[in-house]
Design an enzyme around this catalytic site. Structure first.
Site, short mmCIF file in Angstrom:
data_model
loop_
_atom_site.label_atom_id
_atom_site.label_comp_id
_atom_site.label_asym_id
_atom_site.label_seq_id
_atom_site.Cartn_x
_atom_site.Cartn_y
_atom_site.Cartn_z
N ALA A 170 -39.11 4.64 25.57
CA ALA A 170 -39.28 5.50 26.74
C ALA A 170 -38.45 6.77 26.61
CB ALA A 170 -38.92 4.74 28.01
N ASP A 171 -37.20 6.63 26.21
CA ASP A 171 -36.33 7.80 26.08
C ASP A 171 -36.82 8.75 25.00
OD1 ASP A 171 -33.77 7.53 27.84
OD2 ASP A 171 -34.08 5.52 27.03
N GLY A 172 -37.18 8.20 23.84
CA GLY A 172 -37.64 9.05 22.76
C GLY A 172 -38.96 9.74 23.08
N GLY A 175 -38.22 12.45 25.55
CA GLY A 175 -37.54 13.56 24.91
C GLY A 175 -38.48 14.46 24.13
#
Length: 426
Positions: A170-172, A175
């Site tokens: 999710a973060d990647g 980003g």
């Protein structure tokens, strides 16, 4: 590589991010040539500095996500620190933040306030659920977005709890979507002269990642709900992971020609010509039989290495399931520059993952390591913002600015000795 400028050369970015989605976004912008100024709060800096793995007080987690940036450590609750940020906003092109919606508005650092100061500012907010909707105020992390989005429910073994994904999907994903949106907004600014607010949500990005499960549900009229299927994809037979004598192999023989090659390898022309399993529909209908035959053939090979060699020779797409130590030693990883050595002022030479951008005429490998806490205070205030060295020194003596003790010992650093003592170092 030529000496052409990097794509984002001349773009200045304020980085008000922490942990992963935001820092990864700005790390990518830095690799693409932007001047990224990492703003941290005294005295400890970003929370990721306390996240392992640690060597000599330095966090590998922080090093990886903040390489190539400049470091400014300033107290934004002090009016003098807030003025520093306002000056920086006037002199910048982009601001990226990943606080919970409303936090920076209360400090006067939201989009509405800063766009009045600088109408051309591209302001990118990254949060768990976005700035609108019933979940907007909820705290969140990548784990929660992966769970709520249904992605976690698609991974693992039926009847068991879904596993934690040990990669920050999710973060990647958030980003890199932020990188695309920021670059698009900068292109759009050429036509209007104005920036805009970008609202990136981890949850949105995970829902967007679904390439099959949602349309499978909606087009079936809500009758088919995909969930965990174990070690293969039931709609793409055979496409999964199989056990060898000394490891695991991933095989992607779901396309017709790849299947015929695998079938010919396992059972000769008779199996390759079996009319029941010539297409995807037929293979899916006979999934259990096919998985059993593939599993038996794989286990019948002398080793994982022999299994991969036979599949490669037959032209069947496959890969060993590698451990991290094998990835770090993989010649393809090094040939593509996805790992590289970097000199750090405290740790010396460190090996870290690179960003995956490849251009024909420039090298996007980061030029420098992550900053020490407050490493570029003096440079930013005096060179970019017009403060005098004495004004910068006074602010650090007063605790508005902070630098860890190692900063004063860096070669060529202009920080006055008294500026390294106020507030203590890490």
């Amino acid at each position: 590589m030529s000496d052409q400028p990097l794509p984002l050369a001349g773009i200045r970015v304020i980085d008000l991010t922490h942990f992963l989605a935001g820092p990864y976004l700005t790390r990518c912008l830095a690799a693409l040539g932007a001047e990224v100024i990492k703003v941290e709060r005294p005295p400890a800096g970003e929370e990721a500095r306390s996240h392992p793995y640690h060597v000599d007080g330095q966090s590998g987690y922080f090093l990886q996500q903040n390489m190539g940036k400049k470091g400014l450590c300033v107290d934004l609750k002090d009016p003098r620190g807030l003025e520093v940020l306002h000056r920086l906003a006037r002199a910048s092109d982009v601001l990226v933040e990943n606080y919970r919606p409303g936090v920076l508005d209360r400090l006067g650092l939201g989009y509405a306030g800063l766009s009045d100061i600088n109408p051309g500012l591209v302001y990118c907010s990254v949060s768990a659920y976005g700035h609108t909707g019933p979940y907007a105020g909820r705290p969140g992390y990548g784990l929660l977005a992966e769970a709520r989005s249904g992605v976690m429910d698609l991974v693992g073994v039926p009847g068991e709890p879904p596993p934690v994904l040990r990669l920050p999907i999710a973060d990647g994903f958030a980003g890199i979507h932020g990188v695309a949106a920021v670059c698009a907004a900068l292109v759009g600014r050429h036509a209007t002269g104005r920036g805009r607010h970008i609202d990136i949500a981890l949850y949105d990005c995970m829902v967007a990642l679904h390439e099959f499960a949602i349309q499978h549900y909606t087009l079936s009229g809500g009758t088919d709900i995909l969930t965990r299927s174990g070690y293969d994809l039931p709609q793409s037979t055979p496409y999964g992971v199989f056990t060898t004598r000394d490891g695991y192999v991933a095989i992607a023989a779901h396309m017709d020609e790849a299947w015929r090659r695998l079938a010919r390898l396992m059972g000769g022309e008779a199996l390759a010509a079996d009319p029941r399993i010539q297409d995807t529909v037929g293979r899916n209908a006979h999934r259990d039989e096919i998985l059993r035959r593939v599993g038996e053939w794989v286990m019948g090979q002398a080793s994982l290495k022999d299994c991969v060699a036979a599949l490669d020779a037959a032209g069947v797409p496959c890969s060993p399931v590698q451990r991290i130590d094998q990835v770090v030693a993989d010649p393809q990883v090094w040939a593509r520059g996805m790992l590289f050595d970097q000199e750090h002022p405290v740790l010396g030479r460190v090996t870290l993952p690179n960003v995956p951008f490849r251009f024909s005429d420039v090298d996007t490998t980061p030029r420098g390591p992550a900053p020490l806490l407050g490493q570029h205070n003096q440079e930013i205030l005096c060179t970019i913002l017009g403060y005098s060295p004495s004004q910068a020194a006074e602010m650090e003596r007063g605790g508005v600015l902070h630098a860890e003790e190692g900063v004063g010992r860096l070669p060529g650093n202009r920080t006055a000795p008294e500026m390294t003592s106020g507030g203590g170092g890490r």
